[in-house]
Scaffold this motif. Structure first.
Motif, PDB file in Angstrom:
ATOM      1  N   LEU A   4       0.836  -1.190   0.000  1.00  0.00           N
ATOM      2  CA  LEU A   4       0.000   0.000   0.000  1.00  0.00           C
ATOM      3  C   LEU A   4       0.866   1.234   0.000  1.00  0.00           C
ATOM      4  CD1 LEU A   4      -2.526  -1.099   2.769  1.00  0.00           C
ATOM      5  CD2 LEU A   4      -2.775  -1.327   0.306  1.00  0.00           C
ATOM      6  N   ILE A   5       0.349   2.311  -0.581  1.00  0.00           N
ATOM      7  CA  ILE A   5       1.026   3.598  -0.570  1.00  0.00           C
ATOM      8  C   ILE A   5       0.232   4.480   0.375  1.00  0.00           C
ATOM      9  CG2 ILE A   5       1.685   5.608  -1.943  1.00  0.00           C
ATOM     10  CD1 ILE A   5       1.605   3.749  -4.393  1.00  0.00           C
ATOM     11  N   ASP A   6       0.911   5.121   1.329  1.00  0.00           N
ATOM     12  CA  ASP A   6       0.150   6.000   2.210  1.00  0.00           C
ATOM     13  C   ASP A   6      -0.040   7.349   1.541  1.00  0.00           C
ATOM     14  OD1 ASP A   6       2.759   6.923   2.435  1.00  0.00           O
ATOM     15  OD2 ASP A   6       2.556   7.420   4.543  1.00  0.00           O
ATOM     16  N   THR A  12      -3.400   0.994  -3.060  1.00  0.00           N
ATOM     17  CA  THR A  12      -2.804  -0.265  -3.462  1.00  0.00           C
ATOM     18  C   THR A  12      -2.007  -0.054  -4.744  1.00  0.00           C
ATOM     19  OG1 THR A  12      -4.701  -1.425  -2.528  1.00  0.00           O
ATOM     20  CG2 THR A  12      -3.290  -2.670  -4.014  1.00  0.00           C
ATOM     21  N   PHE A  13      -0.811  -0.600  -4.772  1.00  0.00           N
ATOM     22  CA  PHE A  13       0.062  -0.537  -5.944  1.00  0.00           C
ATOM     23  C   PHE A  13      -0.178  -1.804  -6.747  1.00  0.00           C
ATOM     24  CE2 PHE A  13       3.948  -0.615  -8.348  1.00  0.00           C
ATOM     25  CZ  PHE A  13       4.297   0.718  -8.478  1.00  0.00           C
ATOM     26  N   TYR A 111       7.831   8.686  -6.670  1.00  0.00           N
ATOM     27  CA  TYR A 111       8.238   7.285  -6.651  1.00  0.00           C
ATOM     28  C   TYR A 111       8.699   6.840  -8.033  1.00  0.00           C
ATOM     29  CZ  TYR A 111       5.859   7.234  -2.135  1.00  0.00           C
ATOM     30  OH  TYR A 111       5.472   7.508  -0.857  1.00  0.00           O
ATOM     31  N   LEU A 112       8.041   7.319  -9.085  1.00  0.00           N
ATOM     32  CA  LEU A 112       8.465   6.973 -10.440  1.00  0.00           C
ATOM     33  C   LEU A 112       9.871   7.517 -10.710  1.00  0.00           C
ATOM     34  CD1 LEU A 112       5.202   7.520 -12.511  1.00  0.00           C
ATOM     35  CD2 LEU A 112       6.198   5.357 -11.754  1.00  0.00           C
ATOM     36  N   GLU A 150       7.928  -0.156   0.906  1.00  0.00           N
ATOM     37  CA  GLU A 150       8.157   1.006   1.780  1.00  0.00           C
ATOM     38  C   GLU A 150       7.031   2.031   1.645  1.00  0.00           C
ATOM     39  OE1 GLU A 150      10.941   4.732   1.077  1.00  0.00           O
ATOM     40  OE2 GLU A 150      12.096   2.884   1.371  1.00  0.00           O
ATOM     41  N   MET A 151       6.427   2.090   0.473  1.00  0.00           N
ATOM     42  CA  MET A 151       5.344   3.042   0.253  1.00  0.00           C
ATOM     43  C   MET A 151       4.155   2.804   1.168  1.00  0.00           C
ATOM     44  SD  MET A 151       5.193   3.151  -3.855  1.00  0.00           S
ATOM     45  CE  MET A 151       6.642   3.395  -4.846  1.00  0.00           C
TER      46      MET A 151
END
Length: 153
Positions: A4-6, A12-13, A111-112, A150-151
């Motif tokens: 998951l990305i906060d 959700t990734f 992140y990209l 980590e996200m």
């Protein structure tokens, strides 16, 4: 595992795609997706994804209110459906990164860019890697997975 990305909403990734300038899918890593493991389906998905990104970039630049030079052209950063959001980052050399997440996700652009730095450090600088080949280097894959995980924190 579930990554998951906060952000404002837990996110959700789903997948990370990396395409070369000519549209070759160099890397595809899926997370939290059901099915879609058939190799033929994945090849069609890769071609469709690149076609979508190419078409959207062309369309976005065609409908701008004035003519833009190459430095001004702005690729689309993201778009959203009811089921997912697609985030996009293109380097000056034409390398394209796309990530799909659940809808209403913010902050994926950074992140990209981080994935691109990992690509430079662990793929481009690796003497074993031949440009244009699919990226299967374990060190790169492990760092991408760690970054995605980590996200969620």
């Amino acid at each position: 595992g579930s990554y998951l990305i906060d952000g404002p909403v837990m996110t959700t990734f789903y997948a990370l795609y990396i395409f070369s300038r000519d549209g070759t899918c160099l890397f595809l890593r899926k997370y939290n997706t059901e099915g879609k493991t058939d190799e033929k389906e994945l090849e069609i998905e890769k071609k469709n994804m690149f076609g979508l990104l190419f078409t959207l970039k062309t369309f976005v630049n065609q409908i701008t209110p004035r003519i833009l030079d190459d430095q001004e052209k702005e690729p689309i950063r993201s778009f959203q459906t009811s089921q997912y959001q697609l985030h996009y980052f293109e380097t000056a050399s034409g390398l394209r990164f796309a990530a799909s997440t659940s809808p209403n996700t913010s902050r994926v652009q950074s992140y990209l860019e981080r994935f691109y730095r990992l690509y430079v450090d662990y793929v481009l600088k690796n003497p074993i890697y031949k440009r244009g080949d699919p990226i299967t280097l374990p060190g790169f894959v492990q760092r991408i997975d760690a970054c995605v995980k980590e996200m969620s924190h």
